[in-house]
Design a protein around this motif. Structure first.
Motif, PDB file in Angstrom:
ATOM      1  N   PRO A 122     -41.288 -89.706 -42.744  1.00  0.00           N
ATOM      2  CA  PRO A 122     -41.338 -88.362 -42.172  1.00  0.00           C
ATOM      3  C   PRO A 122     -42.470 -88.242 -41.154  1.00  0.00           C
ATOM      4  CG  PRO A 122     -41.507 -88.301 -44.574  1.00  0.00           C
ATOM      5  CD  PRO A 122     -41.532 -89.732 -44.183  1.00  0.00           C
ATOM      6  N   ARG A 168     -44.468 -85.413 -38.435  1.00  0.00           N
ATOM      7  CA  ARG A 168     -44.690 -84.016 -38.067  1.00  0.00           C
ATOM      8  C   ARG A 168     -45.574 -84.026 -36.836  1.00  0.00           C
ATOM      9  NH1 ARG A 168     -44.344 -79.187 -41.387  1.00  0.00           N
ATOM     10  NH2 ARG A 168     -46.051 -77.845 -40.746  1.00  0.00           N
ATOM     11  N   GLU A 204     -40.413 -81.704 -36.488  1.00  0.00           N
ATOM     12  CA  GLU A 204     -40.289 -82.586 -37.641  1.00  0.00           C
ATOM     13  C   GLU A 204     -39.178 -83.582 -37.374  1.00  0.00           C
ATOM     14  OE1 GLU A 204     -42.003 -79.754 -41.228  1.00  0.00           O
ATOM     15  OE2 GLU A 204     -39.886 -80.316 -41.241  1.00  0.00           O
TER      16      GLU A 204
END
Ligand code: NI
Length: 171
Positions: free
Chosen positions: A121, A123, A113
């Motif tokens: 963000p 991932r 992450e």
């Protein structure tokens, strides 16, 4: 764009644990561009900010660095959330550990992450080569080099050679 100097072993700064990036501002964006350019010029497949003297949690990588096939990844504040399996990273090398390669045991797949350069963000679930590069670069952000993962005997082969070279250079 001016390139950055890549620190090499035994530079003590390479043992620095990076601090989390708090502001993604114009200065950081310029630094990211310079890091990418420095990595491509070296050439290398990854570069962590600690390797170029910045104690911030930031890395760039590209496992296809050829001129017409580039895919730059920028990871800010990356963290390995999960790791699975085991793989032998053969002849692993590092821009900060010139002229030395060794086999390193790595996790086969990792879940990472981070945030991207726009602060979104991110991932990533990756395996194989990409997982190896990410583990290697995230290690740099914790002050760890790939030679810290190999046997003391193999590491000494390298550290003795470097000491000898430094002596010849009179430094
Ligand atoms: Ni490296």
């Amino acid at each position: 764009m001016s390139l950055l100097d890549i620190l090499t072993y035994p530079d003590d700064f390479l043992k620095t644990a990076a601090k989390p990036v708090e502001n993604i501002d114009g200065r950081l964006q310029t630094f990211i561009d310079r890091m990418a350019e420095t990595m491509y010029q070296a050439p290398g497949v990854g570069l962590a900010a600690v390797q170029v003297g910045l104690d911030q949690s930031l890395l760039v990588y590209d496992i296809c660095p050829q001129e017409n096939d580039r895919q730059l990844h920028v990871l800010i504040n990356p963290k390995i959330i999960a790791a699975e399996g085991e793989i032998l990273s053969e002849d692993e090398g590092c821009l900060s550990v010139p002229e030395f390669r060794a086999n390193v045991k790595r996790a086969q797949s990792v879940l990472v992450e981070a945030v991207d350069r726009d602060g979104n963000p991110l991932r990533l679930e990756v395996e194989g080569m990409q997982a190896i590069v990410l583990q290697h670069e995230i290690d740099h952000l914790q002050g760890t080099l790939f030679i810290d993962h190999i046997s003391a005997l193999k590491r000494q082969m390298y550290t003795r050679r470097v000491k000898k070279q430094l002596k010849y250079q009179g430094s």
